[in-house]
Structures are given as structure tokens and as C-alpha cells.
Design a protein around this motif. Structure first.
Motif, PDB file in Angstrom:
ATOM      1  N   CYS A 121       0.853  -1.205   0.000  1.00 35.93           N
ATOM      2  CA  CYS A 121       0.000   0.000   0.000  1.00 35.93           C
ATOM      3  C   CYS A 121       0.883   1.247   0.000  1.00 35.93           C
ATOM      4  O   CYS A 121       1.987   1.232   0.533  1.00 35.93           O
ATOM      5  N   GLY A 122       0.344   2.316  -0.546  1.00 34.99           N
ATOM      6  CA  GLY A 122       0.954   3.646  -0.420  1.00 34.99           C
ATOM      7  C   GLY A 122       2.385   3.691  -0.908  1.00 34.99           C
ATOM      8  O   GLY A 122       2.730   3.226  -2.010  1.00 34.99           O
ATOM      9  N   THR A 123       3.237   4.244  -0.077  1.00 36.31           N
ATOM     10  CA  THR A 123       4.649   4.374  -0.425  1.00 36.31           C
ATOM     11  C   THR A 123       5.288   3.015  -0.691  1.00 36.31           C
ATOM     12  O   THR A 123       6.089   2.860  -1.618  1.00 36.31           O
ATOM     13  N   SER A 124       4.914   2.023   0.086  1.00 31.88           N
ATOM     14  CA  SER A 124       5.481   0.681  -0.121  1.00 31.88           C
ATOM     15  C   SER A 124       5.086   0.141  -1.501  1.00 31.88           C
ATOM     16  O   SER A 124       5.830  -0.615  -2.119  1.00 31.88           O
TER      17      SER A 124
ATOM     18  N   SER B 275       6.032  -3.779   3.420  1.00 32.00           N
ATOM     19  CA  SER B 275       5.362  -2.950   4.424  1.00 32.00           C
ATOM     20  C   SER B 275       6.375  -2.415   5.420  1.00 32.00           C
ATOM     21  O   SER B 275       7.118  -3.191   6.022  1.00 32.00           O
ATOM     22  N   GLN B 276       6.394  -1.115   5.571  1.00 37.50           N
ATOM     23  CA  GLN B 276       7.266  -0.520   6.586  1.00 37.50           C
ATOM     24  C   GLN B 276       6.911  -1.086   7.948  1.00 37.50           C
ATOM     25  O   GLN B 276       7.753  -1.591   8.660  1.00 37.50           O
ATOM     26  N   SER B 277       5.633  -0.988   8.302  1.00 34.70           N
ATOM     27  CA  SER B 277       5.192  -1.333   9.655  1.00 34.70           C
ATOM     28  C   SER B 277       5.035  -2.834   9.862  1.00 34.70           C
ATOM     29  O   SER B 277       5.106  -3.315  10.988  1.00 34.70           O
TER      30      SER B 277
ATOM     31  N   THR C 254       0.125  -3.338   8.341  1.00 44.99           N
ATOM     32  CA  THR C 254      -0.961  -2.787   7.522  1.00 44.99           C
ATOM     33  C   THR C 254      -2.024  -3.862   7.253  1.00 44.99           C
ATOM     34  O   THR C 254      -1.726  -4.927   6.695  1.00 44.99           O
TER      35      THR C 254
ATOM     36  N   VAL D 141       5.236  10.433   9.930  1.00 45.01           N
ATOM     37  CA  VAL D 141       4.189   9.634   9.286  1.00 45.01           C
ATOM     38  C   VAL D 141       4.499   9.439   7.798  1.00 45.01           C
ATOM     39  O   VAL D 141       4.306   8.366   7.235  1.00 45.01           O
ATOM     40  N   ALA D 142       5.001  10.478   7.156  1.00 49.22           N
ATOM     41  CA  ALA D 142       5.376  10.346   5.745  1.00 49.22           C
ATOM     42  C   ALA D 142       6.657   9.514   5.654  1.00 49.22           C
ATOM     43  O   ALA D 142       7.693   9.891   6.193  1.00 49.22           O
ATOM     44  N   ALA D 143       6.561   8.392   4.974  1.00 48.42           N
ATOM     45  CA  ALA D 143       7.705   7.476   4.907  1.00 48.42           C
ATOM     46  C   ALA D 143       8.783   8.033   3.983  1.00 48.42           C
ATOM     47  O   ALA D 143       8.483   8.520   2.889  1.00 48.42           O
TER      48      ALA D 143
ATOM     49  N   LYS E 107       4.285  12.371  -1.470  1.00 46.84           N
ATOM     50  CA  LYS E 107       4.928  13.081  -0.346  1.00 46.84           C
ATOM     51  C   LYS E 107       4.390  14.497  -0.233  1.00 46.84           C
ATOM     52  O   LYS E 107       4.072  14.974   0.853  1.00 46.84           O
TER      53      LYS E 107
ATOM     54  N   GLU F 177       0.734  14.508   1.006  1.00 54.87           N
ATOM     55  CA  GLU F 177       0.574  14.100   2.398  1.00 54.87           C
ATOM     56  C   GLU F 177       0.872  15.211   3.384  1.00 54.87           C
ATOM     57  O   GLU F 177       0.166  15.360   4.374  1.00 54.87           O
TER      58      GLU F 177
ATOM     59  N   VAL G 251      -1.457   1.580   9.486  1.00 53.86           N
ATOM     60  CA  VAL G 251      -2.892   1.533   9.191  1.00 53.86           C
ATOM     61  C   VAL G 251      -3.414   0.126   9.471  1.00 53.86           C
ATOM     62  O   VAL G 251      -3.398  -0.746   8.605  1.00 53.86           O
TER      63      VAL G 251
HETATM   64  C1  F6R Z   1       3.195   7.391   2.942  1.00 51.66           C
HETATM   65  C2  F6R Z   1       3.002   6.291   3.837  1.00 51.66           C
HETATM   66  C3  F6R Z   1       1.869   5.362   3.561  1.00 51.66           C
HETATM   67  C4  F6R Z   1       2.330   3.920   3.829  1.00 51.66           C
HETATM   68  C5  F6R Z   1       1.161   2.959   3.692  1.00 51.66           C
HETATM   69  C6  F6R Z   1       1.600   1.526   3.885  1.00 51.66           C
HETATM   70  O1  F6R Z   1       4.210   8.225   3.359  1.00 51.66           O
HETATM   71  O2  F6R Z   1       3.715   6.132   4.771  1.00 51.66           O
HETATM   72  O3  F6R Z   1       1.396   5.494   2.265  1.00 51.66           O
HETATM   73  O4  F6R Z   1       3.328   3.601   2.920  1.00 51.66           O
HETATM   74  O5  F6R Z   1       0.184   3.270   4.652  1.00 51.66           O
HETATM   75  O6  F6R Z   1       2.192   1.334   5.127  1.00 51.66           O
HETATM   76  P1  F6R Z   1       3.183   0.145   5.388  1.00 51.66           P
HETATM   77  O7  F6R Z   1       4.374   0.359   4.545  1.00 51.66           O
HETATM   78  O8  F6R Z   1       3.479   0.227   6.854  1.00 51.66           O
HETATM   79  O9  F6R Z   1       2.462  -1.115   5.021  1.00 51.66           O
END
Ligand code: F6R
Length: 614
Positions: free
Chosen positions: A306-309, A353-355, A358, A404-406, A491, A494, A611
Motif C-alpha cells: 500500500c501507499g509508499t510501499s 510494508s514498513q510497519s 498494515t 508519518v510520511a515514509a 509526499k 501528504e 494503518v
Molecule cells: C506514505 C506512507 C503510507 C504507507 C502505507 C503503507 O508516506 O507512509 O502510504 O506507505 O500506509 O504502510 P506500510 O508500509 O506500513 O504497510
């Protein structure tokens, strides 16, 4: 997104709860609250907005909160009902003897509410969470046992939840449970913690138990009991958290985002350690468990994110297809999960996924796993729910990302894809070895090139000031930098709330060009490579419609001076690695515009770091 902290022990609880919530604050929230027990009564304090407001409320009640040694705390990111005091957690039942906090979404809350109202429950908020408080209290009235009431109530809940419950009749006990939302129990010396994420408790203990779905934990100061959904006691594994208590410090930078952008060279160096030794040695990915045989025969990959990932995944597609000749599909997780996917045991499914938490990506991964696919996870959190589902793992080692912004996690994900693509190409022997050697060499020197960009930010700052008051922004690129255009635009959106959109430059004339006039800035990502001349032509098309043109380029061609109103130069870099270089000025441009506009850069409105709801 929402955060939970719970404590039972011998220390004054309020400071522990508030500090724990502060460590989760970066995830994004719009109200907060705590419930504490002083042995006789449960008291609840809440505030809208920032935690500072809750601290102010608590200061007014200083005398009545000092003796409490047990409590629960929450920061809320509104899903059901606005960010008001009434909707803030903790929530209670009619009599106020039970209090709970909740992360996640209860999907069947409306049906449950109708029945509870018939029983006489009076609802004060618009939240799904309040239903759970009434439900547990109603069952407790019949079974007279808090753990049993939580267990039976959980069976009636649909959706996702991490719950932390306390009751006046149990002044020394917290009951916690979870399904499809993270929750861990920290074990201290004569004290127990519950938290939705590690930073909330890491100052106090490194020993923790990650609860599995449907398990229920009963926490007392000196004991921890865990039962399964049938009510049977189960053995649990105490893990040592691979974390150091880091002060979430800005290290002199005005915002975490700026600090994290500056950390990117070291993040890359860090991720290469142990994986890329020399240009002659093969890439080592110890936690990738695909056998050579599987890799050789692999003919399809799906990447879900999702998103940045997702943007990192799009670069991954480009590079894997180029190096390995394997077809790669990239899909937003939220689209993947509600259709019939052609995924099977011959598909490699990569989750990014960063986190690692998600909700959409986690669900998608579980679905793919159920179909027998090998699951490879690229994440910044090797201790996350997603990592636990993984057959193979690439930990991106970017360190905690507070903004919050990756930014740095994105670059780390992109680098992980290069390593993975080289790794697979070496096994499959799918591309000329000299190309891979060049890539490895470029990867090793890319941190210095980013440092060069970071040392000369004035041009970007000037550009930011010039365009800060624009209402719209268009980013164009082609090929491997099309995802860079999407990410640069994301970016800006956001953190500055400017309407920014990324387009493949060749698509401009198929519609978006209608929007161009002298008020519209168009930023061209013009990096040397196979599409350089094409993007130049597309930029000319924009110029002919009087758009304001900005170039982000590693070219020093004189003719660019006539075409572009503004030029941001970056160091020379191989086309394949150009996304790593090109994204840095775009992160900075977004940052300086938002900063210039006075926005809350690290915690933009409506956004959450992790998220955990679909
Ligand atoms: C943008 C951002 C979001 C995440 C997205 C997915 O700066 O951080 O778009 O990339 O919510 O989150 P992860 O990577 O944690 O699955």
C-alpha cells in the motif's frame, strides 16, 4: 493509528501510561484518554487533540491520580465517530465499573448494539468500541468472571481488535485479547505491561509475549496467565525484544522527517552490511528461504503493498523483470483481497510494508499463504505480524521511522528490491554478470551521492519557496522513475495538502495536458537512460501549454536551461539506480514546501503511521 498501553504493578501508573502513549504518538491520532484504578474506583480522563491536552487535564486532577497503580491508556485515530471527547477511549458500560480501550474495527457493532439496547444499555458515543464495553459488562453480569466474560464476548465480535479491559471488581487485574491487530504483553519485575507496539514499553522491559489471535491474557503485577479461545491455559514463549530504548529525538533537526531524510545514506550502508560484500561476491540474503530449484523454475511473482510501499514495489517489478526475466504483477493490497486472484503454490508473493502491520497487506498475505504461495516479506519490522507469516524475510533495517510520511523506509525497501533482484539473477544466471557487477558497485557508492544532494539543499529550498503557494502540482517521468513521480507527488500531498499527481510522461497528452496553463507547475524527472529524450519531448509539450517547468536531472546539457524554469541537479547515476537518487530531492521539496506553509510535517492531518484497519 490508535495505540494502547496498559500497566499493573507497584509504580504510579499515570506517568507510565502517558509516557507510553507519547512513544506511540508518532503513529497519528486525534484524541487520547486513560482509565486508572486506585483500588476502589475507576477514574477516566480524556482529551481531544494532542497528548499535551490530556496532560493538562491530568495536572488539574493531580491529587486524585497519584495512588493509582493500574490503568489503561489509548490514543485514538477516529474511524467510527468524529474525534470528540465522547468518542475518545476508554469506554465504559452503563454502571461505569468496566473500562476498556480498543484498536481495530468491530464490523458487526450495529447488530450487537441493537441487542444491547434492548437489554437497556445506553450508548454515549458513536464508536464501535463502546459496544464491546457493554457486551463484556452484560456477559459479566451473568458469568461473574471478567476473563470468562472477555472470552465469551470475543466470540461474538467480528472484525479486528486489540482490547485491554479493567473492572472495578478486579483492582489488580488487566485482561487483554486480540484478533488481527497487534498486542504484546511486557513482563517486568513485579509489574506487567500491555501495548500495541514495542516503543510504548521498551523503556521498562525487554521481555515480552506476542499474543496470537484469540488468546486472552490475564495480567497481574506478578503473574501472567494466557488462555486460548476454549478457555484452556496455554504455555507461552517469552521473547527478548530486539530493541534498544531509543529516545525519539530529533537530534537537532526541526522535524523527524528531515532527520529521517538525512539518515538515508547510513540506512543504505546498514542494509548492505552482510549482504553485499564485494562486487565479485554473490549477494547474501540469509533469511530468504527459496530453494535454488524453486528460484530456477519460478515464473511468476506478485507484489502486494500500500501507499509508499506500493511505489517501492513498482520499482521492484521493473528491476526484477529486467534482471531476472520473471513476470511480476504489482497490486495494492486493498484491491488484491476482494477478487479471485490467480495465485498458487508456483507463485512467489512478496509483501512490502514498513510497519509490517498494515491490515490490507496482512490479509492479502494470509490469503496468498492459504493458497500455498511462498511468502516473502520486505519490512522494517522483523517482529511484526507480517514477518511472522513470512516464509522468507528481508528486514530493511531502517530503524524506527517516526515521521508519518515514509522516507528512509522507502529507500530501504527499494534497496532491498535491488538486492533481491541481483540475488535471484545470480542464481538464475539470467543477465550478463557485468551488469550485476556494475549494479553492486553503484549500490556501494550511492550513499555518498545522496550525501552530495543533502549537502546542497539551497536550490531545493529556493524552489520550494517559489512554488509553495501553488494549488496543484504535476510530476512526470517514464520507465523506472514513473514510481518516483508517484512517490514524489504522494509526499507533497501528504504533508502540504497540495493536490499533486504523478503521471507517466507519455500519458500527459491523453488527458492531463488539458489542465496545463501558466499556473500549473510540472516537474519532469529527467534522468539519463533509455527514456531521457522521450521525457524531454513530453516536457516540450508541457512548455508549449505555458506550464511552469521544473527539471530534476543528472544532465548538464545546455539546452535544458532554455526549456526549464527551474533545474534541480543530482549526481550522475546508472539509470537502474536512478530512483534512489531522484527521490531524495522530491522528499526535500515536499518537506520544505510543507515547512514553509507551516504544516504539521511529522503528523499530517488524517494520516496514521500504521494503518491497522481495512
Ligand atoms: C506514505 C506512507 C503510507 C504507507 C502505507 C503503507 O508516506 O507512509 O502510504 O506507505 O500506509 O504502510 P506500510 O508500509 O506500513 O504497510
Amino acid at each position: 493509528m490508535c495505540g494502547i498501553v496498559g500497566y499493573v504493578g507497584n509504580q504510579p501508573v499515570v506517568d507510565i501510561l502517558v509516557d507510553g502513549l507519547k512513544q506511540l504518538e508518532y503513529r497519528g491520532y486525534d484524541s487520547s484518554g486513560i482509565a486508572i484504578s486506585d483500588g476502589n474506583d475507576i477514574k477516566i480522563y480524556k482529551a481531544e487533540g494532542k497528548l499535551q491536552n490530556l496532560e493538562n487535564v491530568l495536572r488539574e486532577h493531580r491529587d486524585e491520580i497519584q495512588t493509582a497503580k493500574m490503568g489503561i491508556g489509548h490514543i485514538r485515530w477516529a474511524t467510527h465517530g468524529a474525534a470528540t471527547l465522547l468518542n475518545a477511549h476508554p469506554h465504559t458500560c452503563n454502571c461505569g465499573k468496566l473500562a476498556l480501550v480498543h484498536n481495530g474495527i468491530i464490523e458487526n457493532f450495529k447488530e450487537l448494539k441493537v441487542n444491547l439496547e434492548k437489554e437497556g444499555c445506553v450508548f454515549r458515543s458513536q464508536t464501535d468500541t463502546e459496544v464491546v464495553a457493554h457486551l463484556i459488562a452484560s456477559i459479566y453480569g451473568k458469568v461473574k468472571d471478567l476473563t470468562e466474560a472477555v472470552r465469551l464476548a470475543a466470540q461474538k465480535l467480528e472484525g479486528a481488535y486489540a482490547l485491554c479491559v479493567m473492572h472495578k471488581d478486579y483492582p489488580n487485574t488487566l485482561v487483554v485479547t486480540k484478533r488481527n491487530a497487534p498486542l504484546l504483553v511486557g513482563i517486568g519485575d513485579g509489574e506487567m505491561f500491555a501495548a500495541s507496539d514495542v516503543p510504548a514499553i521498551i523503556k521498562h522491559t525487554k521481555r515480552a509475549v506476542y499474543l496470537a489471535d484469540n488468546q486472552i491474557a490475564v495480567l497481574k503485577a506478578d503473574s501472567l496467565n494466557i488462555i486460548n479461545s476454549e478457555g484452556q491455559n496455554i504455555d507461552y514463549k517469552v521473547e527478548i525484544l530486539p530493541w534498544e530504548p531509543v529516545a525519539l529525538s530529533k537530534m537537532g533537526y526541526k522535524h523527524f522527517m528531515l532527520k529521517e531524510i538525512h539518515e538515508q545514506p547510513d540506512v543504505i550502508r546498514n542494509i548492505l552490511v552482510g549482504k553485499l560484500h564485494t562486487t565479485d561476491d554473490p549477494v547474501v540474503l540469509n533469511e530468504v528461504k527459496l530453494t535454488r530449484e524453486t528460484l530456477k523454475h519460478l515464473n511468476r511473482i506478485q507484489i502486494i503493498a500500500c501507499g509508499t510501499s506500493l511505489h517501492a514495489a513498482m520499482i521492484g517489478k521493473y528491476i526484477i523483470e529486467t534482471f531476472c526475466g520473471i513476470a511480476v504483477d504489482v497490486e495494492p493490497s486493498s484491491e488484491y483481497i476482494y477478487r479471485r486472484t490467480v495465485t498458487d503454490e508456483n507463485t512467489l508473493v512478496i509483501g512490502v510494508s514498513q510497519s509490517g502491520e498494515t491490515a490490507d497487506t496482512l490479509t492479502a498475505i494470509k490469503q496468498a499463504k492459504a493458497k500455498g504461495s511462498h511468502i516473502l516479506i520486505i519490512t522494517n519490522r522483523p517482529d511484526s505480524a507480517m514477518a511472522r507469516e513470512a516464509d522468507s524475510l528481508i528486514p530493511v533495517s531502517a530503524g524506527i521511522e517516526v515521521s508519518v510520511a515514509a522516507t528512509k523506509s522507502y529507500v530501504a525497501q527499494v534497496i532491498s528490491f535491488y538486492l533481491l533482484a541481483i540475488y535471484m539473477a545470480e542464481i538464475k544466471d539470467s543477465i550478463d554478470a557485468s551488469v550485476l557487477k556494475t549494479m553492486k558497485n553503484e549500490l556501494m557508492i550511492i550513499p555518498q551521492k545522496i550525501e552530495q544532494i543533502l549537502a546542497h539543499k539551497e536550490v531545493i529550498q529556493k524552489c520550494a519557496r517559489e512554488y509553495a503557494n501553488t494549488k496543484d502540482f504535476i510530476y512526470i517521468a517514464r520507465g523506472i522513475n514513473y514510481p518516483t513521480a508517484l512517490e514524489g507527488a504522494l509526499k507533497l500531498k501528504e504533508i502540504s495538502y497540495i493536490n499533486a499527481t504523478g503521471y507517466p510522461a507519455g500519458e500527459l497528452k491523453h488527458g492531463p495536458i488539458a489542465m496545463l496553463d501558466e499556473t500549473m507547475p510540472v516537474l519532469s524527472i529527467l534522468m539519463h537512460g533509455c527514456v531521457y529524450e522521450k521525457i524531454l519531448s513530453n516536457s516540450e509539450e508541457a512548455k508549449a501549454r505555458n506550464a511552469k517547468l521544473i527539471a530534476l536531472t543528472n544532465s548538464t546539457e545546455k539546452k535544458l536551461d532554455d526549456l526549464f524554469d527551474y533545474i534541480i541537479h543530482v549526481p550522475e547515476v546508472h539509470e537502474y539506480l536512478s530512483p534512489v537518487i531522484a527521490i531524495v530531492p522530491l522528499q526535500l521539496l515536499a518537506y520544505y514546501i510543507a515547512e514553509f506553509l507551516g504544516k504539521d510535517v511529522d503528523q499530517p492531518r488524517n494520516l496514521a503511521k500504521s494503518v491497522t484497519v481495512e
